[in-house]
Scaffold this active site. Structure first.
Site, PDB file in Angstrom:
ATOM      1  N   LYS A  22     -28.910  -1.601  24.171  1.00  0.00           N
ATOM      2  CA  LYS A  22     -29.087  -0.253  24.744  1.00  0.00           C
ATOM      3  C   LYS A  22     -29.696   0.704  23.716  1.00  0.00           C
ATOM      4  CE  LYS A  22     -25.570   2.748  24.753  1.00  0.00           C
ATOM      5  NZ  LYS A  22     -25.840   4.089  24.232  1.00  0.00           N
ATOM      6  N   ASN A  23     -29.107   0.735  22.510  1.00  0.00           N
ATOM      7  CA  ASN A  23     -29.548   1.728  21.534  1.00  0.00           C
ATOM      8  C   ASN A  23     -30.970   1.493  21.050  1.00  0.00           C
ATOM      9  OD1 ASN A  23     -27.156   3.015  21.802  1.00  0.00           O
ATOM     10  ND2 ASN A  23     -26.315   2.430  19.798  1.00  0.00           N
ATOM     11  N   CYS A 118     -20.446  16.385  22.310  1.00  0.00           N
ATOM     12  CA  CYS A 118     -20.082  15.280  23.187  1.00  0.00           C
ATOM     13  C   CYS A 118     -18.657  14.883  22.852  1.00  0.00           C
ATOM     14  CB  CYS A 118     -21.028  14.104  23.015  1.00  0.00           C
ATOM     15  SG  CYS A 118     -20.747  13.213  21.506  1.00  0.00           S
ATOM     16  N   ARG A 123     -21.793  16.367  16.848  1.00  0.00           N
ATOM     17  CA  ARG A 123     -23.089  15.674  16.816  1.00  0.00           C
ATOM     18  C   ARG A 123     -24.293  16.621  16.805  1.00  0.00           C
ATOM     19  NH1 ARG A 123     -22.804  10.376  20.646  1.00  0.00           N
ATOM     20  NH2 ARG A 123     -24.250   9.419  19.246  1.00  0.00           N
ATOM     21  N   PRO A 124     -24.484  17.336  15.710  1.00  0.00           N
ATOM     22  CA  PRO A 124     -25.623  18.252  15.627  1.00  0.00           C
ATOM     23  C   PRO A 124     -26.952  17.499  15.543  1.00  0.00           C
ATOM     24  CG  PRO A 124     -24.475  18.139  13.528  1.00  0.00           C
ATOM     25  CD  PRO A 124     -23.695  17.301  14.486  1.00  0.00           C
ATOM     26  N   ASP A 126     -29.445  18.894  13.444  1.00  0.00           N
ATOM     27  CA  ASP A 126     -30.123  19.590  12.351  1.00  0.00           C
ATOM     28  C   ASP A 126     -31.069  18.682  11.561  1.00  0.00           C
ATOM     29  OD1 ASP A 126     -27.667  18.356  11.689  1.00  0.00           O
ATOM     30  OD2 ASP A 126     -27.583  19.388   9.764  1.00  0.00           O
ATOM     31  N   ASP A 310     -19.347   1.933  16.390  1.00  0.00           N
ATOM     32  CA  ASP A 310     -19.357   1.565  17.813  1.00  0.00           C
ATOM     33  C   ASP A 310     -18.460   0.357  18.112  1.00  0.00           C
ATOM     34  OD1 ASP A 310     -21.040   3.630  18.358  1.00  0.00           O
ATOM     35  OD2 ASP A 310     -22.846   2.428  18.649  1.00  0.00           O
ATOM     36  N   ILE A 332     -17.734   8.097  10.434  1.00  0.00           N
ATOM     37  CA  ILE A 332     -19.028   8.536  10.992  1.00  0.00           C
ATOM     38  C   ILE A 332     -18.864   9.724  11.948  1.00  0.00           C
ATOM     39  CG2 ILE A 332     -21.126   7.801  12.217  1.00  0.00           C
ATOM     40  CD1 ILE A 332     -20.713   6.192   9.655  1.00  0.00           C
ATOM     41  N   ARG A 402     -22.540   2.930  31.416  1.00  0.00           N
ATOM     42  CA  ARG A 402     -23.615   3.470  30.578  1.00  0.00           C
ATOM     43  C   ARG A 402     -24.115   2.411  29.595  1.00  0.00           C
ATOM     44  NH1 ARG A 402     -21.835   7.970  27.151  1.00  0.00           N
ATOM     45  NH2 ARG A 402     -23.859   7.403  26.339  1.00  0.00           N
TER      46      ARG A 402
HETATM   47  C1  UD1 Z   1     -26.493   6.351  17.109  1.00  0.00           C
HETATM   48  C2  UD1 Z   1     -26.048   5.454  18.253  1.00  0.00           C
HETATM   49  C3  UD1 Z   1     -24.541   5.499  18.408  1.00  0.00           C
HETATM   50  C4  UD1 Z   1     -23.855   5.193  17.071  1.00  0.00           C
HETATM   51  C5  UD1 Z   1     -24.410   6.064  15.952  1.00  0.00           C
HETATM   52  C6  UD1 Z   1     -23.878   5.690  14.585  1.00  0.00           C
HETATM   53  C7  UD1 Z   1     -27.915   5.552  19.794  1.00  0.00           C
HETATM   54  C8  UD1 Z   1     -28.409   5.975  21.127  1.00  0.00           C
HETATM   55  N1  UD1 Z   1     -26.666   5.904  19.481  1.00  0.00           N
HETATM   56  O1  UD1 Z   1     -26.128   7.672  17.462  1.00  0.00           O
HETATM   57  O2  UD1 Z   1     -24.150   4.546  19.393  1.00  0.00           O
HETATM   58  O3  UD1 Z   1     -22.469   5.442  17.210  1.00  0.00           O
HETATM   59  O4  UD1 Z   1     -25.846   5.938  15.905  1.00  0.00           O
HETATM   60  O5  UD1 Z   1     -24.129   4.350  14.317  1.00  0.00           O
HETATM   61  O6  UD1 Z   1     -28.611   4.893  19.044  1.00  0.00           O
HETATM   62  N2  UD1 Z   1     -25.601  14.001  12.264  1.00  0.00           N
HETATM   63  C9  UD1 Z   1     -25.799  15.272  11.790  1.00  0.00           C
HETATM   64  N3  UD1 Z   1     -26.999  15.875  12.028  1.00  0.00           N
HETATM   65  C10 UD1 Z   1     -28.006  15.258  12.709  1.00  0.00           C
HETATM   66  C11 UD1 Z   1     -27.798  13.943  13.173  1.00  0.00           C
HETATM   67  C12 UD1 Z   1     -26.576  13.339  12.930  1.00  0.00           C
HETATM   68  O7  UD1 Z   1     -24.914  15.873  11.179  1.00  0.00           O
HETATM   69  O8  UD1 Z   1     -29.072  15.859  12.895  1.00  0.00           O
HETATM   70  C13 UD1 Z   1     -24.303  13.329  12.040  1.00  0.00           C
HETATM   71  C14 UD1 Z   1     -23.573  12.984  13.329  1.00  0.00           C
HETATM   72  O9  UD1 Z   1     -22.855  14.076  13.838  1.00  0.00           O
HETATM   73  C15 UD1 Z   1     -22.690  11.852  12.891  1.00  0.00           C
HETATM   74  C16 UD1 Z   1     -23.544  11.135  11.834  1.00  0.00           C
HETATM   75  O10 UD1 Z   1     -24.538  12.077  11.434  1.00  0.00           O
HETATM   76  O11 UD1 Z   1     -21.531  12.348  12.292  1.00  0.00           O
HETATM   77  C17 UD1 Z   1     -24.222   9.880  12.300  1.00  0.00           C
HETATM   78  O12 UD1 Z   1     -24.917  10.147  13.494  1.00  0.00           O
HETATM   79  P1  UD1 Z   1     -26.245   9.378  13.910  1.00  0.00           P
HETATM   80  O13 UD1 Z   1     -26.434   8.226  13.018  1.00  0.00           O
HETATM   81  O14 UD1 Z   1     -27.343  10.373  14.019  1.00  0.00           O
HETATM   82  O15 UD1 Z   1     -25.867   8.864  15.348  1.00  0.00           O
HETATM   83  P2  UD1 Z   1     -26.758   8.891  16.653  1.00  0.00           P
HETATM   84  O16 UD1 Z   1     -28.172   8.588  16.333  1.00  0.00           O
HETATM   85  O17 UD1 Z   1     -26.456  10.118  17.444  1.00  0.00           O
END
Ligand code: UD1
Length: 426
Positions: A22-23, A118, A123-124, A126, A310, A332, A402
């Protein structure tokens, strides 16, 4: 609203085929926005999330041909008719936010809703926005939307992420393919889905090296072409069934399994006393537990190649019936223990203290009605239900739909007693 009714206590025996990831699929689908030529994705998982993204792409003008029940999806973004991704579509599925950069790269501007929070944390985005701004996008946040333009085009940039984010790494990589000059991503995430995306983009004519390591180099090209790409198998689905087999007991072989991407889980399962035969060349993972007790093991979630967040909820369900006490640390996401109180309803002994869950193994779980709260949490309740004595009802399983393709069918084929029912919650 559908629910799953599970009669626990039956061992799992047989083979489970692993679906496309999926991801990975979600980001590969977004890649179609970068070219006016058709893209064909095979091994596509038909899930609520992938179907949902297909609808958003259609709103943007992409022609999508993906009949129900088929695993081949054709996407053609020959002409875009909109560069606006509305709140309702981004809120429901965060990965939709990744259309922002590709839309700017293709059309010079875009308006995409912020995804909002969520269930598993704030989950920002930035890091996504910093990367796009570094490439020359002019970004304004107004009324919950990011309004972006790159009047003079996107330029390659040196981006050093403050933490490895899967989404931000993929978003920056997608966008940089069409930027002028070279982009370097440092402290990039190393998840296998990022490599899968890079392979697909390179087959479209992109010039990406280093994907799968923490430094990724992307030399921008003038344009990208169509391609045909198989979606990698889902390591989280595979890991989930491996844990399910360990919890219920029995002998299960996962076919078409991305063995090399599951190293951290395999070593934890072995530490817990589960017999695991991994065959990378044959893409199979055989999980056996017949009569042996499970041992409590500690774990901490980490970015890849560490233990995946996950799979944390699923592993907690397993530790709930292990001998001894296990400490599970979530590093995470800040709010990813919602399954703990639901597992406790099944008789698990779990105390959550900040980032840690202390799981004291019990001899037996006992069936109860429980409620799914997010995607991975819901499947941990299914695992607990398979191992529990009696009938467990998992309510609100739309979360499961999902991310897990034909879950009941795959488990039933291995001897699980699990049935989907519609109607009022129990
Ligand atoms: C992806 C996966 C999700 C998995 C996660 C971590 C998809 C669709 N989803 O989510 O299943 O649990 O990786 O392996 O691929 N963060 C920030 N700022 C940002 C982006 C992220 O602070 O701009 C933080 C998040 O809040 C979190 C951490 O970084 O605490 C990791 O998030 P991230 O790796 O970005 O996860 P996703 O890509 O959302």
């Amino acid at each position: 609203m559908d629910r799953l009714v599970i009669q626990g206590g039956h061992k799992l025996n047989g083979h489970i085929p692993i679906s496309g990831a999926k991801n990975s699929a979600l980001k590969l689908m977004v890649a179609c926005l970068l070219t006016d030529q058709p893209i064909t994705l095979t091994n596509m998982p038909s899930l609520a999330d992938t179907r949902f993204l297909a609808q958003l792409l259609e709103t943007l003008g992409v022609e999508v041909y993906w009949p129900r029940g088929e695993s081949t999806c054709h996407l053609n973004a020959a002409e875009l008719k909109s560069t606006i991704a509305p709140y309702d579509q981004v809120r429901k599925m965060r990965a939709s936010f990744n259309v922002l950069g590709p839309l700017i790269a293709r059309s010079g501007h875009a308006t995409v809703s912020l995804p909002g929070g969520c269930a598993i944390g704030a989950r920002p985005v930035d890091l996504h926005l910093q990367a796009l701004a570094a490439m020359g996008a002019d970004l304004k946040v107004e009324q919950g939307y990011v309004k972006a333009a790159a009047i003079h085009g996107l330029k390659g940039a040196h981006i050093n992420f403050s933490m490895p984010s899967v989404g931000a790494t993929e978003h920056a990589m997608l966008t940089a393919t069409l930027a002028e000059g070279t982009t370097v991503l440092e402290n990039a995430a190393r998840e296998p889905e990022i490599e899968d995306l890079a392979v697909c983009l390179n087959s479209m004519g992109a010039d990406i090296s280093g994907a799968g390591t923490s430094v990724i180099r992307i030399k921008g090209v003038e344009s990208l072409k169509g391609t045909n790409h198989p979606v990698m198998p889902d390591r989280i689905e595979a890991g989930t069934y491996a844990i399910a087999a360990a919890a219920a007991g029995g002998d299960v072989t996962l076919d078409g399994c991305p063995v090399e991407a599951l190293g951290a889980l395999i070593s934890k399962l072995r530490e817990a006393g589960v017999t695991v035969d991994a065959d990378e060349a044959a893409h199979t993972l055989r999980i056996r537990r017949n009569g042996t007790h499970l041992k409590a093991v500690n774990l901490s979630t980490q970015p890849h190649p560490g233990f995946p967040t996950d799979l944390q909820a699923q592993f907690m369900a397993l530790m709930a019936i292990a001998d001894g006490t296990s400490v599970i640390r979530e590093t995470i996401f800040e709010n990813r223990f919602m399954h703990a109180p639901e597992l406790s309803r099944l008789g698990a002994d779990i105390t959550v203290r900040g980032q840690e869950a202390i799981v004291k193994g019990v001899k037996h779980l006992t069936a109860a009605p429980v409620m799914a709260t997010d995607l991975r949490a819901s499947v941990s309740l299914v695992i607990a239900g398979l191992a529990a004595e009696g009938e467990t009802v998992v309510n609100r399983i739309y979360h499961l739909d999902r991310g897990f393709e034909r879950l009941e069918e795959k488990l039933t084929a291995c001897g699980a007693h699990i049935e989907r029912r519609s109607g009022e919650e129990e």
